[in-house]
Enzyme design. Structure first.
Site, PDB file in Angstrom:
ATOM      1  N   CYS A 135       0.909  -1.279   0.196  1.00 20.67           N
ATOM      2  CA  CYS A 135       0.105   0.169   0.084  1.00 20.67           C
ATOM      3  C   CYS A 135       0.880   1.264  -0.009  1.00 20.67           C
ATOM      4  O   CYS A 135       1.883   1.219   0.537  1.00 20.67           O
ATOM      5  CB  CYS A 135      -0.710  -0.091   1.343  1.00 20.67           C
ATOM      6  SG  CYS A 135      -2.095  -1.348   1.516  1.00 20.67           S
ATOM      7  N   GLY A 250      -1.259 -17.182  -9.498  1.00 18.86           N
ATOM      8  CA  GLY A 250      -1.755 -17.990 -10.693  1.00 18.86           C
ATOM      9  C   GLY A 250      -1.910 -19.389 -10.677  1.00 18.86           C
ATOM     10  O   GLY A 250      -2.084 -20.151 -11.449  1.00 18.86           O
TER      11      GLY A 250
HETATM   12  C1  LIG Z   1     -10.218  -8.768  -7.323  1.00 15.30           C
HETATM   13  C2  LIG Z   1      -9.051  -8.928  -6.566  1.00 15.30           C
HETATM   14  C3  LIG Z   1      -9.155  -8.202  -5.235  1.00 15.30           C
HETATM   15  C4  LIG Z   1      -7.925  -8.439  -4.339  1.00 15.30           C
HETATM   16  N1  LIG Z   1      -8.020  -7.686  -3.022  1.00 15.30           N
HETATM   17  C5  LIG Z   1      -6.797  -7.777  -2.346  1.00 15.30           C
HETATM   18  C6  LIG Z   1      -6.987  -7.451  -0.967  1.00 15.30           C
HETATM   19  O1  LIG Z   1      -8.015  -6.889  -0.489  1.00 15.30           O
HETATM   20  N2  LIG Z   1      -5.763  -7.497  -0.201  1.00 15.30           N
HETATM   21  C7  LIG Z   1      -4.615  -8.326  -0.961  1.00 15.30           C
HETATM   22  O2  LIG Z   1      -3.602  -8.465   0.041  1.00 15.30           O
HETATM   23  N3  LIG Z   1      -4.520  -8.831  -1.860  1.00 15.30           N
HETATM   24  C8  LIG Z   1      -5.644  -8.778  -2.762  1.00 15.30           C
HETATM   25  N4  LIG Z   1      -5.795  -9.399  -4.053  1.00 15.30           N
HETATM   26  C9  LIG Z   1      -4.431  -9.965  -4.453  1.00 15.30           C
HETATM   27  C10 LIG Z   1      -4.689 -11.613  -4.373  1.00 15.30           C
HETATM   28  O3  LIG Z   1      -4.859 -11.857  -2.995  1.00 15.30           O
HETATM   29  C11 LIG Z   1      -3.497 -12.277  -4.823  1.00 15.30           C
HETATM   30  O4  LIG Z   1      -2.398 -11.809  -4.145  1.00 15.30           O
HETATM   31  C12 LIG Z   1      -3.333 -12.241  -6.375  1.00 15.30           C
HETATM   32  O5  LIG Z   1      -4.429 -12.094  -6.780  1.00 15.30           O
HETATM   33  C13 LIG Z   1      -2.343 -13.283  -6.692  1.00 15.30           C
HETATM   34  O6  LIG Z   1      -2.968 -14.511  -6.683  1.00 15.30           O
HETATM   35  P1  LIG Z   1      -3.722 -15.335  -8.103  1.00 15.30           P
HETATM   36  O7  LIG Z   1      -3.098 -15.090  -9.186  1.00 15.30           O
HETATM   37  O8  LIG Z   1      -4.116 -16.614  -7.477  1.00 15.30           O
HETATM   38  O9  LIG Z   1      -5.082 -14.390  -8.253  1.00 15.30           O
HETATM   39  C14 LIG Z   1      -6.887  -9.123  -4.847  1.00 15.30           C
HETATM   40  C15 LIG Z   1      -6.809  -9.807  -5.918  1.00 15.30           C
HETATM   41  C16 LIG Z   1      -7.736  -9.714  -6.800  1.00 15.30           C
HETATM   42  C17 LIG Z   1      -7.819 -10.400  -8.161  1.00 15.30           C
END
Ligand SMILES: Cc1cc2nc3c(=O)[nH]c(=O)nc-3n(C[C@H](O)[C@H](O)[C@H](O)COP(=O)(O)O)c2cc1C
Length: 312
Positions: A135, A250
């Site tokens: 952040c 991913g």
């Molecule tokens: C729509 C969306 C909202 C997210 N909101 C948060 C959040 O509030 N806090 C956080 O630490 N990560 C947030 N993330 C990140 C995910 O927790 C994760 O780190 C990221 O999507 C990578 O993993 P993935 O490829 O499996 O999606 C968000 C991701 C997406 C797609």
């Protein structure tokens, strides 16, 4: 006579024992309660709720999501109900589940983070905290907390003092020059585990209109496109620290889960896959169970230790 042997998928992350190493990632599984009619939450290793801030946040203008090759962009703007509404309205519905619920915490100043944890410390029904340090720090001119080892140390030490009752995980930003340096700063300041990693800053545009495909202009890239990059970060972080690493980026298949475990993760989280199918996390638990039993390993720790022996 039955030849079935009980498979033990449980993993120990510091003081926290999870029934299996697969958790739902923050921001992709609501506050957990919204998914309860679709997925048996008790079958999951755990779930991390949407990021919580001191006050409610309305979030970024639409569109907030867009698809990209092998992934997606999001710019939700950290919309959430605020920590007090979470405790009053969402947490009670989660208490009947035995699954580990972690609260993802963020802020724009160090005091914001501490205040969110202080409110959560008075509440029952949480297994731990996950600090989102990707952040912008408004006091330091918008520089990300997560990219400066000094700031990471300061933030984690303050959060650690506030988080008396529960484990503290720190979710690292992938956009750093040396993830090992940041990982060590968090470990040194008292983190119990590290989540590696968050989304990658990115953008998508429509050249015809000259406009961004996201209301916010830019967003975070997630999904299969980021897996090889994050896999490397997990490998590097796991060599730099002794505390457990939770791999995240991913994951879609059980092979992805096992790849993360093989490079040093002790557990994983699943994000974007839940947008493709809401029961993706549950399916991965079943697939892991099946894979481990076919491998005749019977415990997840045996599978992990075999991978580690190969990967150093
Ligand atoms: C729509 C969306 C909202 C997210 N909101 C948060 C959040 O509030 N806090 C956080 O630490 N990560 C947030 N993330 C990140 C995910 O927790 C994760 O780190 C990221 O999507 C990578 O993993 P993935 O490829 O499996 O999606 C968000 C991701 C997406 C797609």
């Amino acid at each position: 006579m039955s030849t079935a042997v009980a498979i033990d998928l449980s993993v120990q992350l510091g003081s926290l024992r999870l029934r299996n190493p697969i958790l739902a990632a923050s921001g992709t599984f609501g506050y957990g309660v919204e998914f309860a009619h679709l997925v048996d939450l008790d079958q999951l290793g755990g779930l991390v709720v949407k990021g919580l801030s001191r006050e409610p946040i309305e979030g970024a203008p639409p569109p907030r999501l867009c698809e990209t090759p092998s992934g997606m962009l999001n710019a939700v703007g950290l919309q959430n109900v605020g920590v007090r509404a979470f405790v009053a309205e969402k947490l009670p519905g989660l208490r009947k589940y035995a699954t580990a619920v972690l609260a993802n915490v963020f802020g724009y100043t160090l005091e914001d983070y501490v205040e969110v944890i202080r409110v959560l410390e008075d509440a029952e029904g949480l297994a731990g905290y996950e600090l989102n340090i990707s952040c912008p720090n408004v006091k330091k001119g918008g520089m990300q907390f997560g990219s400066d080892p000094g700031l990471v140390g300061e933030l984690v030490a303050s959060a650690r003092k506030a988080a008396v009752r529960r484990p503290l995980w720190v979710k690292l930003s992938p956009l750093v020059t040396d993830i090992g340096l940041i990982a060590r700063a968090a470990e040194g300041a008292g983190a119990d585990a590290l989540t590696v990693a968050n989304t990658y800053p990115a953008m998508a545009v429509d050249f015809r209109t000259g406009k961004s495909l996201l209301g916010n202009g830019t967003g975070g890239l997630s999904g299969p496109a980021i897996k090889p990059i994050t896999l490397k970060l997990v490998w590097e972080a796991s060599k730099a620290v002794k505390i457990p690493i939770i791999g995240l980026g991913g994951i879609e298949t059980v092979e992805d889960v096992l790849e993360y475990l093989s490079v040093g993760a002790s557990a994983v989280q699943v994000g974007t896959a839940s947008f493709v199918h809401p029961s993706a996390v549950r399916r991965l638990v079943d697939d892991l169970h099946e894979t481990v039993s076919v491998a005749k390993a019977f415990t997840i720790s045996k599978i992990i230790s075999e991978f580690r022996a190969e990967n150093g």
